[in-house]
Design a protein around this motif. Structure first.
Motif, short mmCIF file in Angstrom:
data_model
loop_
_atom_site.label_atom_id
_atom_site.label_comp_id
_atom_site.label_asym_id
_atom_site.label_seq_id
_atom_site.Cartn_x
_atom_site.Cartn_y
_atom_site.Cartn_z
N ASN A 199 0.83 -1.22 0.00
CA ASN A 199 0.00 0.00 0.00
C ASN A 199 0.86 1.26 0.00
OD1 ASN A 199 -2.33 -1.53 0.04
ND2 ASN A 199 -2.66 -1.33 2.24
N ARG A 200 1.90 1.26 0.79
CA ARG A 200 2.73 2.45 0.93
C ARG A 200 3.49 2.77 -0.36
NH1 ARG A 200 3.82 4.79 5.92
NH2 ARG A 200 5.67 6.12 6.11
N LEU A 201 3.80 1.73 -1.11
CA LEU A 201 4.54 1.92 -2.37
C LEU A 201 3.73 2.67 -3.42
CD1 LEU A 201 6.19 -1.60 -2.61
CD2 LEU A 201 7.44 0.56 -2.43
N THR A 202 2.41 2.71 -3.26
CA THR A 202 1.58 3.36 -4.27
C THR A 202 1.65 4.88 -4.21
OG1 THR A 202 -0.39 3.30 -2.85
CG2 THR A 202 -0.02 1.40 -4.29
N GLN A 203 2.51 5.43 -3.35
CA GLN A 203 2.69 6.88 -3.32
C GLN A 203 3.22 7.42 -4.65
OE1 GLN A 203 4.52 8.51 0.52
NE2 GLN A 203 4.87 6.31 0.75
N THR B 245 -5.46 -2.59 13.86
CA THR B 245 -4.43 -3.09 12.96
C THR B 245 -4.96 -3.21 11.54
OG1 THR B 245 -3.40 -4.32 14.78
CG2 THR B 245 -2.82 -4.98 12.54
N VAL B 246 -6.16 -3.73 11.39
CA VAL B 246 -6.77 -3.81 10.06
C VAL B 246 -7.07 -2.41 9.53
CG1 VAL B 246 -8.79 -4.64 8.78
CG2 VAL B 246 -7.71 -6.11 10.48
N LYS B 247 -7.52 -1.51 10.41
CA LYS B 247 -7.79 -0.14 9.99
C LYS B 247 -6.53 0.56 9.50
CE LYS B 247 -11.90 0.65 12.85
NZ LYS B 247 -12.46 1.39 14.00
N HIS B 248 -5.39 0.27 10.14
CA HIS B 248 -4.12 0.86 9.69
C HIS B 248 -3.82 0.46 8.25
CE1 HIS B 248 -3.17 2.73 13.40
NE2 HIS B 248 -2.75 1.67 14.05
N LEU B 249 -4.05 -0.83 7.94
CA LEU B 249 -3.81 -1.31 6.58
C LEU B 249 -4.73 -0.60 5.59
CD1 LEU B 249 -3.53 -5.16 7.25
CD2 LEU B 249 -1.67 -3.51 7.07
N ALA B 250 -6.01 -0.51 5.95
CA ALA B 250 -6.98 0.13 5.07
C ALA B 250 -6.68 1.62 4.90
CB ALA B 250 -8.39 -0.07 5.62
N GLU B 251 -6.26 2.26 5.97
CA GLU B 251 -5.94 3.69 5.90
C GLU B 251 -4.72 3.92 5.01
OE1 GLU B 251 -6.34 7.80 6.78
OE2 GLU B 251 -7.69 6.08 6.97
N GLU B 252 -3.74 3.04 5.09
CA GLU B 252 -2.56 3.18 4.23
C GLU B 252 -2.93 2.95 2.77
OE1 GLU B 252 1.52 4.15 3.83
OE2 GLU B 252 0.23 4.20 5.62
#
Length: 409
Positions: A21-25, A357-364
């Motif tokens: 997810n973070r790589l999609t910046q 923890t799941v929300k962190h993934l979705a937020e990212e």
């Protein structure tokens, strides 16, 4: 903009999803996530799957950025020379950068009979199998849980709350990560649930049989179902691919999480061994290390020097059935302190962490680059002081709560 830079992430757990997810910046980066299962596994809920209160899976559509290509397959080899990975269904997938986030599982137990007669719980398939086994035996059947870490404690409590006759065999001290005050709280809760806790060197398992567990002090425990939560292992993909690994099989990296063999390969999560001083396995560290791995790749793409790993911890939470739990607070260097929250508030905090923890993934996925974390400079001190130590001693010094553990915050 043409997506000219290809990044492959191996492993769709906490670290791999956060990294992807973070790589999609960057608009010029195409991200491919390769994972063996079509759904995200909430590993920190597997004991709930065994007890029947949760299925421990989330759809990737809920946690993975829409721009990430998901490939359901297994990587069988990493070809560093030609920058490609070979998958089990045939063919190869090329990359410019690779993030190695294959996760961890149970170690092959070396105790006689354990591989044949004990049931591990580190993966979705293992937990589902154990659930079926428990459903097939009487509620009064003797259940033995081997392992004093959070997974063992949580599984024992979950089953005892359902009325199962459970013995928890520690082989050492109950909850080795916990502060003595927190440990006493856990012991009281387990006693109220009717769990028999066996501690000390005499409680080390020496053999597992179909209907019994043998201990070092000569005791034989009747056991219709034996659950094995002790030990730690990682896939051997890195070793099979000719990359440098530690004694367990984790990919050896520098402090930026870059492989010692190839600057195009970066590790994240449980299978990473930065400076041969891996961090305690937990979803807390996995997500942050996944983010750091992505940042390392993004900085290399930008022609910048990646930053060294700097991660502080805040503690560990353990569920004790559905109605109680404990949140053990820790110093930033991951050493437990005297403060904890137990009982019903502890259970609510544990559930909050699982959901967050799941929300962190979705937020990212929605806002790549948004995850932040606390820092701790003591790791640099550990690195300086460990240079003259044997790897095992240094490993023990930096991981006070790792042994016999599955991923938990």
């Amino acid at each position: 903009m043409t997506k000219s830079i290809k990044v492959v992430v191996i492993g769709g757990g906490y670290a791999g999803v956060l990294a992807a997810n973070r790589l999609t910046q960057r608009d010029d980066v195409s991200v491919t996530l390769i994972n063996a299962l079509p759904s995200f596994v909430e590993r920190i809920r597997l004991h709930q799957l065994v007890g029947g209160s949760d299925d421990a899976v989330v759809g990737y559509e809920d946690v993975l950025a829409g721009g990430v290509r998901l490939v359901i397959d297994t990587v069988t080899r990493i070809g560093a020379a030609d920058r490609s990975v070979t998958v089990a269904t045939g063919g190869t997938i090329g990359y410019d950068y690779l993030i190695y986030a294959v996760g961890s599982g149970s170690a092959d137990p070396r105790v006689s009979g354990a591989a044949e007669f004990a049931y591990p719980i580190a993966t979705l398939a293992e937990a589902q199998r154990l659930r079926s086994v428990l459903d097939a035996v009487p509620a009064t059947a003797a259940v033995t849980v081997v392992g004093a870490g959070p997974t063992g404690i949580e599984t024992a409590a979950e089953l005892a709350e359902l009325g199962r006759a459970v013995t928890l065999v520690c082989g050492g001290v109950l909850g080795p990560y916990l502060h003595p005050r927190g440990r006493r709280s856990v012991a009281r809760r387990l006693a109220r649930l009717g769990v028999t806790v066996l501690e000390g060197p005499g409680a080390k398992v020496t053999a597992v049989r179909r209907d019994a567990v043998h201990l070092g002090d000569g005791r034989e425990l009747p056991s219709v179902v034996t659950i094995w939560t002790a030990g730690f292992g990682v896939p051997d993909l890195a070793a099979r691919s000719g990359l440098s690994v530690d004694v367990v099989g984790r990919l050896l990296t520098d402090e930026t999480l870059t492989s010692l063999d190839d600057v195009r390969i970066v590790a994240a999560g449980d299978a990473a061994a930065p400076s041969d001083l891996p961090l305690r396995m937990s979803c807390q560290s996995a997500t942050r290390i996944g983010a750091h791995a992505a940042d390392t790749v993004l900085r290399r793409i930008a022609g910048e020097q990646p930053a060294p790993l700097n991660l502080g911890f805040f503690g560990q939470c353990i569920s004790l059935g559905r109605r109680a739990g404990i949140f053990q607070f820790a110093n930033r260097d991951d050493t437990a302190n005297t403060f904890y929250v137990g009982g019903r508030p502890g259970a609510k905090l544990k559930e909050f962490v699982c959901q967050s923890t799941v929300k962190h993934l979705a937020e990212e996925a929605r806002k790549p680059g948004s995850l932040t974390w606390v820092k701790d400079d003591k790791r640099r001190q550990l690195l300086r002081t460990s240079r003259g130590q044997a790897p095992a001693a240094a490993d023990q010094a930096v991981q006070p709560g790792m042994r016999g553990r599955s991923g938990r915050p």
